[in-house]
Design a protein around this motif. Structure first.
Motif, PDB file in Angstrom:
ATOM      1  N   ARG A 123       0.866  -1.188   0.000  1.00  0.00           N
ATOM      2  CA  ARG A 123       0.000   0.000   0.000  1.00  0.00           C
ATOM      3  C   ARG A 123       0.897   1.230   0.000  1.00  0.00           C
ATOM      4  NH1 ARG A 123      -5.331  -0.958   1.420  1.00  0.00           N
ATOM      5  NH2 ARG A 123      -5.692  -3.181   1.403  1.00  0.00           N
ATOM      6  N   PRO A 124       0.365   2.358  -0.420  1.00  0.00           N
ATOM      7  CA  PRO A 124       1.189   3.569  -0.432  1.00  0.00           C
ATOM      8  C   PRO A 124       1.802   3.898   0.930  1.00  0.00           C
ATOM      9  CG  PRO A 124      -0.850   3.954  -1.622  1.00  0.00           C
ATOM     10  CD  PRO A 124      -0.958   2.597  -0.985  1.00  0.00           C
ATOM     11  N   ASP A 125       1.135   3.495   2.004  1.00  0.00           N
ATOM     12  CA  ASP A 125       1.649   3.822   3.334  1.00  0.00           C
ATOM     13  C   ASP A 125       2.358   2.653   4.012  1.00  0.00           C
ATOM     14  OD1 ASP A 125      -0.686   2.371   3.682  1.00  0.00           O
ATOM     15  OD2 ASP A 125      -1.421   3.587   5.330  1.00  0.00           O
TER      16      ASP A 125
END
Length: 192
Positions: free
Chosen positions: A70-72
């Motif tokens: 995920r982007p985070d």
């Protein structure tokens, strides 16, 4: 006699029913659902699933512990399929940890019942079967499960499985489910 549905590791033995289920999900609009692992797989694997070799590669990838990127952040992920009599009915995805986005709208467990098998109790049975896996095999306690605030059916499923509502974040309702605590044994009688 039919066998009851159970959670199993992904297997190539359900190839035909898996393909039929994915067509049902596509017709239902699942590809457009944001933050959905299933939607992403429909977009990236659909052409490869059709061949025995492509499906075997997908099964090999999903049968073990995979990475949910995920982007985070990245979390470990385990997938189990809900199968009865060799027929694919749905899936459960276990995320071993929570990133900030999963804490808001993804949770530890995501589940999907194929459209043609909905409204038959599979979601509740599948989540009930998934909780011991999360709690005891993967050591996740408590488990966070989320659903859209407009999805009354998912709310009922989560609450029927012991989900305790915490809050609403944007469009998602957040519920925590704790592992059952062992019952207290009988109290020793006082001796005098």
């Amino acid at each position: 006699m039919p066998t009851p549905p159970q959670l199993i590791a992904p297997t190539a033995e359900v190839h035909a029913s898996f393909l039929a289920a994915m067509e049902e999900f596509r017709a239902d609009g699942t590809e457009a659902v944001p933050h959905s692992r299933l939607a992403a797989e429909l977009r990236t694997w659909a052409d490869r699933w059709r061949t025995a070799e492509g499906f075997a590669a997908y099964v090999a990838l999903t049968a073990g512990t995979a990475r949910d990127e995920r982007p985070d952040g990245v979390v470990a992920m385990t997938t189990r399929w809900w199968v009865a009599d060799g027929r694919y009915l749905g899936r459960v995805t276990f995320r071993h940890g929570l990133t900030p986005s999963l804490l808001d709208h993804g949770g530890h467990i995501g589940y999907a019942v194929r459209p043609g098998a909905r409204r038959r109790g599979h979601a509740t049975a599948m989540l009930r079967a998934a909780l011991p896996v999360a709690h005891h095999e993967l050591g996740i306690d408590p488990v966070l499960v989320t659903c859209d605030h407009t999805n009354a059916a998912s709310r009922k499923v989560i609450e029927a499985c012991g989900g305790v509502f915490e809050d609403r974040r944007a469009e998602k309702l957040r519920y925590w489910i704790h592992a059952p605590r062992p019952a207290a044994g009988p109290k020793p009688s006082p001796r005098g």
